[in-house]
Design an enzyme around this catalytic site. Structure first.
Site, PDB file in Angstrom:
ATOM      1  N   ASN A  44       0.822  -1.214   0.000  1.00 17.00           N
ATOM      2  CA  ASN A  44       0.000   0.000   0.000  1.00 17.00           C
ATOM      3  C   ASN A  44       0.858   1.267   0.000  1.00 17.00           C
ATOM      4  OD1 ASN A  44      -2.449  -1.516   0.300  1.00 17.00           O
ATOM      5  ND2 ASN A  44      -1.926  -1.800   2.451  1.00 17.00           N
ATOM      6  N   HIS A 130     -13.976  -1.031   6.654  1.00 20.64           N
ATOM      7  CA  HIS A 130     -12.803  -1.741   7.173  1.00 20.64           C
ATOM      8  C   HIS A 130     -13.066  -2.330   8.567  1.00 20.64           C
ATOM      9  CE1 HIS A 130      -8.567  -1.887   8.751  1.00 20.64           C
ATOM     10  NE2 HIS A 130      -8.356  -2.309   7.521  1.00 20.64           N
ATOM     11  N   GLU A 177     -15.734   4.947   3.729  1.00 13.56           N
ATOM     12  CA  GLU A 177     -14.363   5.154   3.270  1.00 13.56           C
ATOM     13  C   GLU A 177     -14.419   6.003   2.012  1.00 13.56           C
ATOM     14  OE1 GLU A 177     -12.330   1.347   2.993  1.00 13.56           O
ATOM     15  OE2 GLU A 177     -13.193   0.737   4.905  1.00 13.56           O
ATOM     16  N   SER A 181     -10.975  -0.350   0.558  1.00 12.69           N
ATOM     17  CA  SER A 181      -9.672  -1.001   0.654  1.00 12.69           C
ATOM     18  C   SER A 181      -9.553  -2.284  -0.152  1.00 12.69           C
ATOM     19  CB  SER A 181      -9.341  -1.278   2.122  1.00 12.69           C
ATOM     20  OG  SER A 181     -10.324  -2.119   2.698  1.00 12.69           O
ATOM     21  N   ASP A 206     -13.047   7.625   6.158  1.00 11.45           N
ATOM     22  CA  ASP A 206     -11.725   7.017   6.271  1.00 11.45           C
ATOM     23  C   ASP A 206     -11.022   7.140   4.921  1.00 11.45           C
ATOM     24  OD1 ASP A 206      -9.537   5.324   6.452  1.00 11.45           O
ATOM     25  OD2 ASP A 206     -10.610   3.705   7.480  1.00 11.45           O
ATOM     26  N   HIS A 209      -7.005   4.955   1.817  1.00  7.37           N
ATOM     27  CA  HIS A 209      -6.498   4.690   0.460  1.00  7.37           C
ATOM     28  C   HIS A 209      -6.729   5.855  -0.495  1.00  7.37           C
ATOM     29  CE1 HIS A 209      -5.734   0.533   1.619  1.00  7.37           C
ATOM     30  NE2 HIS A 209      -6.844   0.664   2.324  1.00  7.37           N
ATOM     31  N   LYS A 240       0.264   4.040   4.746  1.00  5.54           N
ATOM     32  CA  LYS A 240       0.072   3.619   3.357  1.00  5.54           C
ATOM     33  C   LYS A 240       0.786   4.598   2.423  1.00  5.54           C
ATOM     34  CE  LYS A 240      -3.467   0.553   4.753  1.00  5.54           C
ATOM     35  NZ  LYS A 240      -4.765   0.405   5.356  1.00  5.54           N
TER      36      LYS A 240
HETATM   37  C1  LIG Z   1      -5.220  -0.076   6.653  1.00  6.51           C
HETATM   38  C2  LIG Z   1      -6.507   0.535   7.029  1.00  6.51           C
HETATM   39  C3  LIG Z   1      -6.736   1.009   8.315  1.00  6.51           C
HETATM   40  C4  LIG Z   1      -5.759   0.783   9.431  1.00  6.51           C
HETATM   41  O1  LIG Z   1      -4.629   1.573   9.305  1.00  6.51           O
HETATM   42  P1  LIG Z   1      -3.232   1.075   9.934  1.00  6.51           P
HETATM   43  O2  LIG Z   1      -2.435   2.306  10.057  1.00  6.51           O
HETATM   44  O3  LIG Z   1      -2.670   0.088   8.966  1.00  6.51           O
HETATM   45  O4  LIG Z   1      -3.538   0.453  11.255  1.00  6.51           O
HETATM   46  C5  LIG Z   1      -7.923   1.644   8.561  1.00  6.51           C
HETATM   47  N1  LIG Z   1      -8.855   1.801   7.608  1.00  6.51           N
HETATM   48  C6  LIG Z   1      -8.682   1.327   6.357  1.00  6.51           C
HETATM   49  C7  LIG Z   1      -9.746   1.529   5.343  1.00  6.51           C
HETATM   50  C8  LIG Z   1      -7.504   0.685   6.024  1.00  6.51           C
HETATM   51  O5  LIG Z   1      -7.338   0.184   4.808  1.00  6.51           O
END
Ligand SMILES: *Cc1c(COP(=O)(O)O)cnc(C)c1O
Length: 383
Positions: A44, A130, A177, A181, A206, A209, A240
């Protein structure tokens, strides 16, 4: 008493057992896994910042200046300048009055939702949210309602029925989101905002990505759609596109203070290493800069190139699901790509995605060359 061996055998026979892959080199497009050199379509690290010289230099410099660890929770004596500077930058970049930084995105989701909500409140989640968001919702003891993925009609129905009978002073929050993801598609943020306003509820987005991938300054889909100011809670990870680690919420000052008082993953956890926050800040600044724009352009050129090769519509993000269906076939294809073509494109299976929707999750980055992408395409075509 259950034996772990039996549970593992059950997972194995359903093609659902996961194994840790020993990676023996840095997170780069060509890397070493279990002794083999593979082409990496699993990371990522969309902009290739995890090994960028200036991010590593920022890490080293902060390590010298602030030491290896924070010593305590932020609330005790661990609130150091790199944490505060990162928060100032995030608030400004997101157009909010404040921001709060956590150790990672998972801790951010879990801490934030469980702190904001309590019994009698309602959290309305997109079905493909997620795991960290679902876990936060569960922990809060609020009523959980789920709408089918990106289904605005169902979302509105849930908003109607929830707000009709919501107790006074209760909170309702929509959670979604920006870029999903596992499917790599995007959410209709403008329409969700219109609904949030119509029903007078809160919205958490969120951008795990979306950050680095979308927006003039790379700040995410909300920047791209020019709707940042209508989002109450901007969530994201710095692990990421930013290539480091950490999680954040950008929101209003009173909500930030409430989170700092109530989010248990923030309160009862050692603050992130200061150098981690300093490196993440350097990464955000790079994402904001001309160099960040160039990396984003290269990423999108790669996404376009792969879409053209596969004669598919232009993908919506750096995440490209290669749909298979059953777990065993997805796993077999992933293994074949690895052992015959030296390509890592991991199979994603239940419970990460719904049953019978197993797929390869292919991720493209700005660090891939055209040849890398051509190789991926030819290997998929031959498999
Ligand atoms: C990876 C991810 C998280 C968690 O983030 P980390 O920093 O890896 O713990 C939260 N929400 C989504 C949509 C993700 O893909």
């Amino acid at each position: 008493m259950r034996h772990p061996e039996d549970e593992l055998a059950e997972l194995e026979s359903a093609s659902l057992k996961r194994n840790l892959r020993p990676v023996d080199s840095p997170q780069l497009p060509h890397f070493k896994v279990n002794g083999e050199t593979l082409l990496n379509f699993a990371s990522n690290d969309y902009l290739g910042l995890a090994n960028h010289p200036s991010i590593k230099a920022a890490y080293q410099e902060a390590l010298e200046q602030w030491g290896a660890g924070s010593g305590s929770s932020r609330l005790i004596c661990g609130s150091l300048p790199p944490h505060r500077e990162l928060e100032t930058f995030l608030a400004e970049a997101k157009g909010t009055s404040a921001a709060l930084v956590f150790s990672n995105g998972y801790a951010t989701s879990v801490g934030t939702l469980s702190a904001l909500l309590q019994k009698g409140d309602t959290v309305i989640l997109d079905k493909l949210s997620h795991a960290s968001l679902i876990d936060g919702a569960r922990l809060s003891r609020a009523t959980i309602r789920v709408f089918p993925h990106n289904d605005l009609t169902k979302l509105e129905k849930l908003l109607q029925s929830t707000t009709e009978k919501a107790p006074p002073h209760s909170r309702t929050i929509i959670v979604t989101e920006s870029v999903f993801s596992m499917d790599g598609d995007i959410s209709p943020l403008a329409e969700i905002i219109a609904l949030k306003q119509k029903y007078g509820v809160l919205l958490l987005v969120d951008e795990a990505h979306g950050l680095g991938v979308y927006g003039k300054n790379g700040m995410g889909l909300s920047e791209h759609l020019d709707c940042s100011s209508d989002i109450d809670f901007h969530m994201g990870t710095l692990g990421k596109s930013a290539g480091v680690a950490g999680g954040y919420i950008a929101c209003s000052q009173p909500y930030r203070e409430l989170l700092a008082n109530r989010a248990r993953s923030f309160i009862y956890s050692t603050a992130p290493p200061p150098a981690q926050s300093a490196a993440a800040l350097a990464a955000l600044k790079l994402i904001h800069s001309d160099e960040g724009t160039q990396l984003r352009e290269k990423l999108w050129a790669n996404i376009r190139y792969f879409s053209e090769l596969t004669q598919s519509p232009l993908a919506s993000s750096a995440i490209i699901p290669w749909h298979i269906g059953d777990s065993a076939s997805a796993l077999a294809l992933s293994n074949k790509l690895q052992h015959e073509y030296s390509i890592l494109a991991p199979a994603v299976r239940y419970p990460t995605v719904p049953r019978n929707t197993a797929r390869l999750r292919i991720t493209l980055t700005a660090a891939h060359s055209n040849d890398d992408i051509k190789q991926l395409y030819h290997s998929l075509a031959a498999s």
